[in-house]
Design an enzyme around this catalytic site. Structure first.
Site, PDB file in Angstrom:
ATOM      1  CD  GLU A 147     -70.071 -57.945 -37.196  1.00  0.00           C
ATOM      2  OE1 GLU A 147     -71.290 -57.691 -37.299  1.00  0.00           O
ATOM      3  OE2 GLU A 147     -69.352 -58.188 -38.175  1.00  0.00           O
ATOM      4  CB  CYS A 162     -76.162 -59.297 -32.020  1.00  0.00           C
ATOM      5  SG  CYS A 162     -75.515 -60.798 -32.763  1.00  0.00           S
TER       6      CYS A 162
HETATM    7  P1  NAP Z   1     -70.140 -53.219 -24.626  1.00  0.00           P
HETATM    8  O1  NAP Z   1     -70.399 -52.597 -23.304  1.00  0.00           O
HETATM    9  O2  NAP Z   1     -69.888 -52.323 -25.774  1.00  0.00           O
HETATM   10  O3  NAP Z   1     -68.896 -54.196 -24.374  1.00  0.00           O
HETATM   11  C1  NAP Z   1     -68.391 -54.999 -25.401  1.00  0.00           C
HETATM   12  C2  NAP Z   1     -66.938 -55.280 -25.155  1.00  0.00           C
HETATM   13  O4  NAP Z   1     -66.200 -54.061 -25.223  1.00  0.00           O
HETATM   14  C3  NAP Z   1     -66.635 -55.874 -23.780  1.00  0.00           C
HETATM   15  O5  NAP Z   1     -65.606 -56.811 -23.921  1.00  0.00           O
HETATM   16  C4  NAP Z   1     -66.164 -54.677 -22.992  1.00  0.00           C
HETATM   17  O6  NAP Z   1     -65.321 -55.030 -21.921  1.00  0.00           O
HETATM   18  C5  NAP Z   1     -65.387 -53.944 -24.055  1.00  0.00           C
HETATM   19  N1  NAP Z   1     -65.166 -52.535 -23.782  1.00  0.00           N
HETATM   20  C6  NAP Z   1     -65.954 -51.671 -23.113  1.00  0.00           C
HETATM   21  N2  NAP Z   1     -65.393 -50.453 -23.105  1.00  0.00           N
HETATM   22  C7  NAP Z   1     -64.213 -50.553 -23.772  1.00  0.00           C
HETATM   23  C8  NAP Z   1     -63.177 -49.649 -24.103  1.00  0.00           C
HETATM   24  N3  NAP Z   1     -63.220 -48.368 -23.742  1.00  0.00           N
HETATM   25  N4  NAP Z   1     -62.107 -50.112 -24.806  1.00  0.00           N
HETATM   26  C9  NAP Z   1     -62.045 -51.402 -25.186  1.00  0.00           C
HETATM   27  N5  NAP Z   1     -62.998 -52.300 -24.892  1.00  0.00           N
HETATM   28  C10 NAP Z   1     -64.066 -51.886 -24.206  1.00  0.00           C
HETATM   29  O7  NAP Z   1     -71.304 -54.185 -25.075  1.00  0.00           O
HETATM   30  P2  NAP Z   1     -71.994 -55.359 -24.253  1.00  0.00           P
HETATM   31  O8  NAP Z   1     -72.846 -54.737 -23.226  1.00  0.00           O
HETATM   32  O9  NAP Z   1     -70.996 -56.383 -23.852  1.00  0.00           O
HETATM   33  O10 NAP Z   1     -72.872 -56.040 -25.388  1.00  0.00           O
HETATM   34  C11 NAP Z   1     -74.159 -55.592 -25.711  1.00  0.00           C
HETATM   35  C12 NAP Z   1     -74.173 -54.899 -27.042  1.00  0.00           C
HETATM   36  O11 NAP Z   1     -73.442 -55.652 -27.988  1.00  0.00           O
HETATM   37  C13 NAP Z   1     -75.558 -54.767 -27.607  1.00  0.00           C
HETATM   38  O12 NAP Z   1     -75.753 -53.440 -27.992  1.00  0.00           O
HETATM   39  C14 NAP Z   1     -75.575 -55.661 -28.826  1.00  0.00           C
HETATM   40  O13 NAP Z   1     -76.328 -55.196 -29.893  1.00  0.00           O
HETATM   41  C15 NAP Z   1     -74.163 -55.741 -29.215  1.00  0.00           C
HETATM   42  N6  NAP Z   1     -73.868 -57.026 -29.840  1.00  0.00           N
HETATM   43  C16 NAP Z   1     -73.675 -57.067 -31.168  1.00  0.00           C
HETATM   44  C17 NAP Z   1     -73.375 -58.268 -31.786  1.00  0.00           C
HETATM   45  C18 NAP Z   1     -73.122 -58.338 -33.269  1.00  0.00           C
HETATM   46  O14 NAP Z   1     -72.651 -59.365 -33.733  1.00  0.00           O
HETATM   47  N7  NAP Z   1     -73.404 -57.308 -34.018  1.00  0.00           N
HETATM   48  C19 NAP Z   1     -73.291 -59.429 -31.037  1.00  0.00           C
HETATM   49  C20 NAP Z   1     -73.514 -59.356 -29.681  1.00  0.00           C
HETATM   50  C21 NAP Z   1     -73.794 -58.140 -29.081  1.00  0.00           C
HETATM   51  P3  NAP Z   1     -65.825 -55.089 -20.411  1.00  0.00           P
HETATM   52  O15 NAP Z   1     -66.835 -56.166 -20.336  1.00  0.00           O
HETATM   53  O16 NAP Z   1     -64.593 -55.407 -19.656  1.00  0.00           O
HETATM   54  O17 NAP Z   1     -66.395 -53.741 -20.103  1.00  0.00           O
END
Ligand code: NAP
Length: 519
Positions: free
Chosen positions: A255, A294
C-alpha cells in the site's frame, strides 16, 4: 523510557540508545526505541513454530472471539491510546479518535466476519466443478491458512488503525503476526502490546512486535510467509527486491503513494448541497491529520467556470483553521509527524509550485500554544494550475501533508478521466454530481485506475464519512503507483493469508473432505 520489542513470547530490549520518539508539536523527547541486536530470525521462527499451529487449531469463530476481546480491550483503554496518539503523533483529539476508533471498528468488523464464517477452518471457493462427462470426477477450490508468519510493516500516520487493520485480517485467517510500526510514532503500538500481553488474549507466538528499525527482518522471510507493507514507494521497491523475498517467493502486498482526486461535476452549482458536501470533504482531507492520510484528496478537479469561486470558498475556510499544539484548546490542525516529513512536504510544495501558482498558505505561521520556533508545522496550502496545463508534478508527486491543487477541467467526463488517470493508479477518487450519465461515465473511466471510488451526492451527505475513510467491508489498495495491493474487503482480505488450492477427485471424497477437513 526505552521501548522494548515483544518477540519469542517475551519483552526484549534492543542495544544502544536507538531512535528518539518526539512530541512533534514541541520536539520534547518522549521515549527511545531500538531493535539493535534483536534476533529477527528467531522471532520469526518462534511465531511460525508456536503461534501458527495454535491459531490454525482454532476455527474462524474462535479467532473472531479473540479479535472481539481485542476490540473490547482497546475500547476500554481508548482515552489513554488517544492521549498517546496526540502526544507522539501530533494528532488533534479528533484525529487521534479517528485512528483509535478506526482500529476498534475494524477489529469489530472482522470479529463479526469470524462469527459469520463459523466453526470451520478452511474456506470453500465456489461450487464443485464437474470435470468430464461423468459426474463423479469433480474439482473444488478451497483456501487454507498458510503455515508462515505475517509480517506487517506500517506507516507512521495511523499507529493504531494501521496495526489493527492488518492484524485483524491475518489473525482471522489463522496466521501469526509480527508487526513493525513506524518508529517515529510507535508509542501507541507499544502500549497496545503491553495491554495485549497483560490481558493474555492470544496464544504465545500469535503476536510479536519489533520496536525500532527493520534491520534484516525481511531477509529471513520464507515461502509460506506474507509481507504486508504500508509506506512510501521507495521503501516498497526495496522490500519487493529483498533477495530472500524474491528467491523464496514470499507473498507481498504493498500500500503506497496515491494522488487521490475529487471531481466536481459540471451540473453542481455553488448554492447546492452537493457543492457544500464537496467543499467540506476537500477541507477535511486537507486538514485532518495535517493531510497525512494516504486517502486524502490531492487533486481537486473543478469545472473551469467554477474554479475561481471554489478557490475563494476553500481559501476562506483554510484561513479559519487554527493550527497549533493539539494540547491547546481550539486547535484544529496539528504539526506533521517528524522533521523529515516537514522537509519532504516543503520540498514537494516547491516542486508543485513550478506547475502552477500558490493560492493559499500562511508564511510566518505562529502555531498556537507552541514555544517559539518549535514543532514541525506547515500551514494548509492550496495551489492551482492553469486549465489545460501539463502540470507533471501535480499528477505524479504526492505531498504527504496539508496540501492540494485545484486542476480546472472542461467539465467533460472524458477530460476528467484523462486527468485523474495521469496519477497512474490510486487508492480512491471521488466524483460529486447529481447528473447520472456524467457519474456513470466517470466511474467507468476511473475504475480501472483505483481500488475504490466514492460517488458523492446530496442524498448521502449527512451519513457519509467521505472518501478519506477506509472501511473494513470494502477493499483498500490500488493499482500502479498505489502499490498494486489490496487489503481488507471483509472476507476477501483473508485470501492474502491463505492458499487457494484446486482439489480434483471423486465427488464423495471431496464432499467428505469438506465436511471433515474443517469446513
Ligand atoms: P516509509 O518511510 O516508507 O516507512 C514505512 C515503514 O517502512 C516504516 O515502518 C519504516 O520503519 C519501514 N521501513 C523503512 N525502511 C525500511 C526498510 N529498508 N526495510 C523495512 N522496513 C522499512 O513511509 P512513511 O514515511 O512512514 O509513510 C509515508 C508514506 O506512506 C506516504 O508516501 C504515504 O502515501 C504512504 N502511505 C500509504 C498508505 C496506504 O494505505 N496506501 C497509508 C499510509 C501511508 P521506520 O519508521 O523504522 O523507518
Amino acid at each position: 523510557m526505552k521501548l522494548k520489542s515483544y518477540v519469542c513470547g517475551e519483552w526484549r530490549e534492543g542495544a544502544g540508545e536507538g531512535e528518539a520518539l518526539l512530541n512533534p508539536a514541541t520536539e520534547e523527547i518522549l521515549a527511545h526505541a531500538s531493535a539493535d541486536g534483536i534476533d529477527r530470525k528467531k522471532a520469526l521462527d518462534f511465531a511460525r513454530a508456536e503461534g501458527g499451529p495454535a491459531l490454525r487449531a482454532l476455527s474462524f469463530k474462535q479467532r473472531g472471539e479473540l479479535i472481539q476481546n481485542t476490540a473490547a480491550l482497546l475500547q476500554k483503554h481508548r482515552d489513554e491510546l488517544i492521549g498517546l496518539a496526540m502526544t507522539n503523533g501530533g494528532n488533534t483529539r479528533s484525529d487521534a479518535k479517528f485512528d483509535v476508533d478506526g482500529a476498534v471498528a475494524t477489529l469489530q468488523a472482522f470479529a463479526e466476519a469470524g462469527a459469520a464464517l463459523g466453526d470451520r477452518r478452511l474456506l470453500v471457493d465456489g461450487e464443485a466443478i464437474q470435470l468430464g462427462r461423468a459426474p463423479r470426477l469433480v474439482g473444488q477450490h478451497v483456501l487454507t491458512t498458510r503455515h508462515g508468519v505475517a509480517v506487517h510493516v506500517n506507516a507512521f500516520n495511523f499507529p493504531a488503525w494501521g496495526l489493527a487493520e492488518k492484524a485483524a485480517v491475518a489473525l482471522l485467517a489463522g496466521m501469526p503476526v509480527l508487526t513493525k510500526p513506524a518508529t517515529s510514532s510507535a508509542l501507541v503500538a507499544h502500549r497496545l502490546f503491553e495491554l495485549l500481553e497483560a490481558a493474555r488474549i492470544w496464544p504465545a507466538g500469535a503476536l510479536s512486535l519489533l520496536m525500532g528499525r527493520a534491520g534484516d527482518l525481511t531477509e529471513h522471510l520464507e515461502g509460506q510467509d506474507c509481507l504486508a507493507f504500508t509506506g512510501g514507494a521507495t521503501t516498497a521497491m526495496l522490500l519487493r527486491n529483498t533477495p530472500g523475498v524474491v528467491a523464496r517467493g514470499t507473498r507481498i502486498n504493498v500500500e503506497a503513494d496515491s494522488l487521490n482526486a475529487a471531481v466536481l461535476g459540471p451540473d453542481v452549482t455553488p448554492d447546492s448541497e452537493t457543492y457544500d458536501f464537496f467543499l467540506k470533504d476537500v477541507l477535511r482531507d486537507m486538514t485532518q491529520k495535517a493531510g497525512q492520510k494516504c486517502t486524502a484528496i490531492r487533486r481537486i478537479l473543478v469545472p473551469e467556470g467554477l474554479s475561481e469561486r471554489f478557490r475563494d470558498d476553500l481559501a476562506d475556510r483554510l484561513e479559519a483553521v487554527v493550527v497549533g499544539n493539539p494540547a491547546t484548546e481550539g486547535v484544529r490542525m496539528g504539526p506533521l509527524a517528524t522533521a523529515a516529513q516537514k522537509t519532504s512536504v516543503l520540498e514537494g510544495l516547491s516542486l508543485l509550485a513550478r506547475d502552477g501558482r500558490l493560492v493559499h498558505s500562511r508564511p510566518g505561521l505562529q502555531p498556537k500554544g507552541v514555544p517559539d520556533g518549535r514543532g514541525f508545522f506547515v500551514s494548509p496550502t492550496l495551489l492551482e494550475v492553469e486549465p489545460g496545463a501539463d502540470a507533471p508534478s501535480v499528477h505524479s508527486h504526492e505531498v504527504f501533508g496539508p496540501a492540494a491543487t485545484i486542476v480546472p477541467y472542461d467539465g467533460s467526463s472524458a477530460q476528467a478521466g484523462e486527468l485523474v488517470s495521469r496519477g497512474a493508479g490510486g487508492l480512491v477518487s471521488s466524483v460529486y454530481s447529481e447528473d447520472f450519465p456524467f457519474v456513470s461515465e466517470v466511474t467507468l473511466g476511473l475504475a480501472p485506475f483505483h481500488g475504490r471510488l466514492f460517488l458523492g451526492s446530496a442524498k448521502i451527505a449527512e451519513v457519509s464519512p467521505g472518501p478519506g475513510t477506509v472501511l473494513p467491508q470494502l477493499v483498500h489498495g490500488g493499482p500502479g503507483r498505489a502499490g498494486n495491493g489490496e487489503e481488507l474487503g471483509g472476507e476477501r482480505g483473508l485470501a492474502f493469508y491463505m492458499q487457494r488450492t484446486a482439489i480434483e477427485g471423486s465427488r464423495p471424497v471431496i464432499e467428505r473432505f469438506l465436511k471433515q477437513g474443517g469446513h
